[in-house]
Write an enzyme that holds these catalytic residues in place. Structure first.
Site, PDB file in Angstrom:
ATOM      1  CB  SER A 266      -9.166  -1.629   4.154  1.00 46.62           C
ATOM      2  OG  SER A 266      -9.816  -2.791   3.697  1.00 46.62           O
TER       3      SER A 266
ATOM      4  NE  ARG B 237      -3.627  -2.450   0.114  1.00 48.06           N
ATOM      5  CZ  ARG B 237      -3.256  -3.624  -0.409  1.00 48.06           C
ATOM      6  NH1 ARG B 237      -2.107  -3.716  -1.075  1.00 48.06           N
ATOM      7  NH2 ARG B 237      -4.016  -4.682  -0.305  1.00 48.06           N
TER       8      ARG B 237
ATOM      9  CD  GLU C 225      -5.380   0.444   2.562  1.00 43.94           C
ATOM     10  OE1 GLU C 225      -5.880   0.423   1.411  1.00 43.94           O
ATOM     11  OE2 GLU C 225      -5.385  -0.551   3.312  1.00 43.94           O
TER      12      GLU C 225
END
Length: 337
Positions: A238, A164, A333
């Site tokens: 998420s 990520r 994230e």
């Protein structure tokens, strides 16, 4: 090019946070970017590049210039015996792009179906799901350098992809505007169905002959059953990364909690952040208009009129509780503004 003052950003972020930007404009051509970035009246103005708004949490009004990335277009650049190189504007909706590839029988992104946001966020976040990451199919991208006004090309090595992560989230943060992304897709599919519940979903769907369209439908069904639609409940998917820990840490947790969910990550183990958060009792938590989704503890939600700072505070509470219970550090994230 129109520049608006004191513009609401509520419709431009999937959390639906009601904040304003001092200045706001939309661009779809490189010349428009050059014009605004070379304009002396904006030379000292803080700038924020906004794509689909699906990976951002606004905690306050933005006192600078928001530039909405609306670069569009999808085309096949070239192909060879094995691959098709498909180029897409950074402002294209990601899932619509995936469907376009499936319709053309271009394989490689079917596991990434229904990920919210636009194409430009793909390499920035190195988006991933169900055993596939964008870097696996990435060929190159074009990005506008704000300081020089030049359009530059980046290879996979240039992007320095991580979990990520990419160079655009750290070293080159706010220095470039991604305008297009080119992926190297397969003419002959290489299916990846062992991650998560894809095989069970395909069986439930009664799929006899595997296809990229079937894999995409299975992924969409799984995601829809777990993740709330941002059009109905404000969220950014998420909120936390799955933490990667040394194997000995994983084994220690597994000894005390045998049901812990983990996946191999080289010599380490990637833990399921959702499982960790759920064990701390957060799943389904709600206070006023914000909380943790009832079906997926990874997802923080805005039920209507929550403030960004409330959701940020909640995320810190979640992180602190996981740290205390498992001695594992969670990372957000979602980008915080």
């Amino acid at each position: 090019m129109i520049i608006s003052k004191n513009s609401s950003l509520k419709q431009f972020n999937t959390f639906g946070i009601d904040v304003n930007s001092a200045l706001f404009t939309e661009v779809s051509e490189v010349d428009e970017l050059r014009e605004i970035c070379s304009d002396k009246q904006f030379s000292n103005t803080k700038k924020l590049i906004l794509g689909g708004g699906s990976n951002i949490l606004f905690t306050r009004n933005f006192d600078g210039l928001v530039i909405k990335n609306n670069f569009k277009g999808i085309s096949v650049e070239r192909e060879n015996v094995e691959h098709v190189f498909v180029k897409a504007g950074a402002g294209e909706n990601w899932h619509n792009f995936v469907l376009h590839c499936i319709a053309g029988n271009y394989a490689g992104v079917e596991n990434l179906s229904l990920i919210p946001g636009n194409v430009g966020a793909g390499p920035m976040q190195n988006i991933g799901a169900y055993g596939v990451e964008l870097k696996d199919v990435f060929h190159e991208l074009e990005a506008f350098e704000i300081a020089s006004g030049e359009l530059l090309k980046f290879t996979a090595a240039d992007c320095n992809f991580g979990y990520r992560e990419s160079v655009f989230k750290n070293k080159q943060l706010e220095k470039f505007v991604i305008t297009s992304v080119t992926l190297r897709l397969n003419k002959t599919p290489k299916y990846n169905t062992t991650y998560g519940a894809i095989e069970q979903e395909l069986e439930k769907m009664g799929i006899k002959e595997l296809s990229i369209a079937a894999v995409s439908k299975a992924v969409c069904a799984i995601r829809s059953s777990k993740l709330p639609d941002p059009k109905e409940i404000g969220n950014a998917g998420s909120f936390f990364k799955n933490p990667v820990v040394p194997e000995e840490v994983y084994l220690k947790i597994k000894h005390e909690y045998p049901t812990v969910v983990g996946y191999p990550a080289g010599t380490d183990v990637k833990l399921a952040a959702g499982w960790l958060i759920e064990q701390c009792g957060w799943k389904g938590y709600r206070k006023d208009d914000f909380g943790v989704h009832k079906n997926q503890a990874l997802v923080l939600v805005n039920y209507g009129n929550a403030k960004g700072e409330d959701i940020l505070f909640l995320s810190q509470q979640v992180m602190d509780s996981v740290q205390k219970k498992f001695n594992v550090t969670l990372e957000r994230e979602v980008n915080i503004v």
